[in-house]
Design an enzyme around this catalytic site. Structure first.
Site, short mmCIF file in Angstrom:
data_model
loop_
_atom_site.label_atom_id
_atom_site.label_comp_id
_atom_site.label_asym_id
_atom_site.label_seq_id
_atom_site.Cartn_x
_atom_site.Cartn_y
_atom_site.Cartn_z
N SER A 200 0.81 -1.22 0.00
CA SER A 200 0.00 0.00 0.00
C SER A 200 0.84 1.27 0.00
CB SER A 200 -0.94 0.00 1.21
OG SER A 200 -1.78 -1.13 1.20
N HIS A 246 0.40 4.64 4.49
CA HIS A 246 -0.19 5.25 3.29
C HIS A 246 0.27 6.69 3.11
CE1 HIS A 246 -3.77 2.21 3.21
NE2 HIS A 246 -2.60 1.64 3.09
#
Length: 309
Positions: A200, A246
């Site tokens: 991610s 993230h």
């Protein structure tokens, strides 16, 4: 360009020019097939096109290939339409998942495998045993099939266009530095006892890079912004997802992309390499600083001290 003469009985049946209805004509635009008089037609590679189609074709050409200048893109990469690194990265992630699933004996509980345990990012383990490879290997591990599928789909969608724009080497460098950015954020600002894994951070780095590319090419950024906002909202609302990973990948990916597409043409490669090296060294500096401060925290945890996991 001249219009052939027609007998009177045929002239009465001829349509009027789309732009000059009072002018009968037997000519038509080869693109839109509308009747047009000689004054409203222009030479085209095949036949003649009306003035509207000529202007529309020029606009489409500018929108279709805004990233290219001559034989190279704005990032300095040779013009290509084939993505190679993107499917290769997907293949590596899938292969690693299959290995962990085979070891664990379960598709959805692959985190029980030895490979997964030895590769996931567990800051406490990194601090105590100096297993620094976890900062990178964790980006190729996934918790179950759904986690893998979501990240690989995003990688495929984002990676194809970005790889064409950046070229293979620049794209791979962007991916890896974004991956490290996500891991660095988790290690420096996260909980020492929480373990994370997944691509991610790298995928969010591609999202940030896409936004920078859209702005550089002067395209409408609303879609890119919408994708980033939506994914950040999902990150915050769905439990168990690493917001730090993230955000770290997003920021580093965007900063790296600024150097990729805004560097001056004459010294493009030097600016790009220099920026990537600077970002990497900055992250390494943060990691080393955090490691020194985390030693005391690790020893304060019952049953854990230097050299003992």
């Amino acid at each position: 360009m001249t219009q052939p003469p027609y007998p009177p009985h045929q002239q009465e049946a001829l349509p009027g020019c789309w732009w000059h209805p009072n002018r009968q004509t037997g000519l038509r635009c080869v693109r839109c097939n509308r009747p047009a008089c000689p004054d409203c037609l222009r030479d085209a590679p095949v036949g003649y096109q009306c003035v509207d189609c000529v202007h529309a074709g020029a606009r489409e050409s500018r929108v279709r290939r805004p990233a290219f200048r001559g034989s190279r893109t704005v990032a300095g990469a040779p013009v290509s339409t084939r993505a190679v690194v993107t499917p290769l990265l997907i293949a590596v992630n899938v292969l690693v998942y299959l290995v962990t699933a085979a070891q664990a004996g379960e598709m959805m509980q692959n985190q029980r495998s030895e490979v997964f345990f030895d590769g996931m990012l567990w800051p406490l383990r990194v601090v105590v045993t100096d297993e620094w490879w976890r900062l990178l290997t964790s980006g190729f591990l996934h918790y179950g099939l759904l986690h893998l599928a979501m990240n690989m789909l995003a990688l495929w969608i984002l990676g194809r266009d970005l790889e064409v724009l950046l070229g293979k080497i620049r794209f791979l460098a962007l991916y890896l530095v974004s991956l490290l950015g996500g891991s660095t954020a988790v290690f420096v600002f996260g909980d020492l006892t929480s373990a994370v894994a997944g691509a991610s951070g790298a995928v969010y780095g591609l999202m940030g890079a896409l936004l920078v590319a859209v702005l550089r090419l002067k395209l409408n950024p609303s879609s890119a912004i919408g994708i980033i906002v939506l994914n950040l909202v999902l990150t915050v609302t769905i439990p168990g997802i690493s917001l730090l990973g993230h955000l770290g990948g997003l920021i580093i990916g965007a900063l790296a992309m600024v150097a990729m597409v805004y560097a001056p043409a004459k010294q493009r490669t030097a600016y790009q390499v220099g920026t990537l090296v600077f970002l990497t060294l900055a992250m390494v500096g943060l990691i080393v600083y955090r490691d020194g401060a985390a030693v005391a925290e690790a020893c304060a945890i019952p049953g854990v001290c230097l050299g003992v996991a």
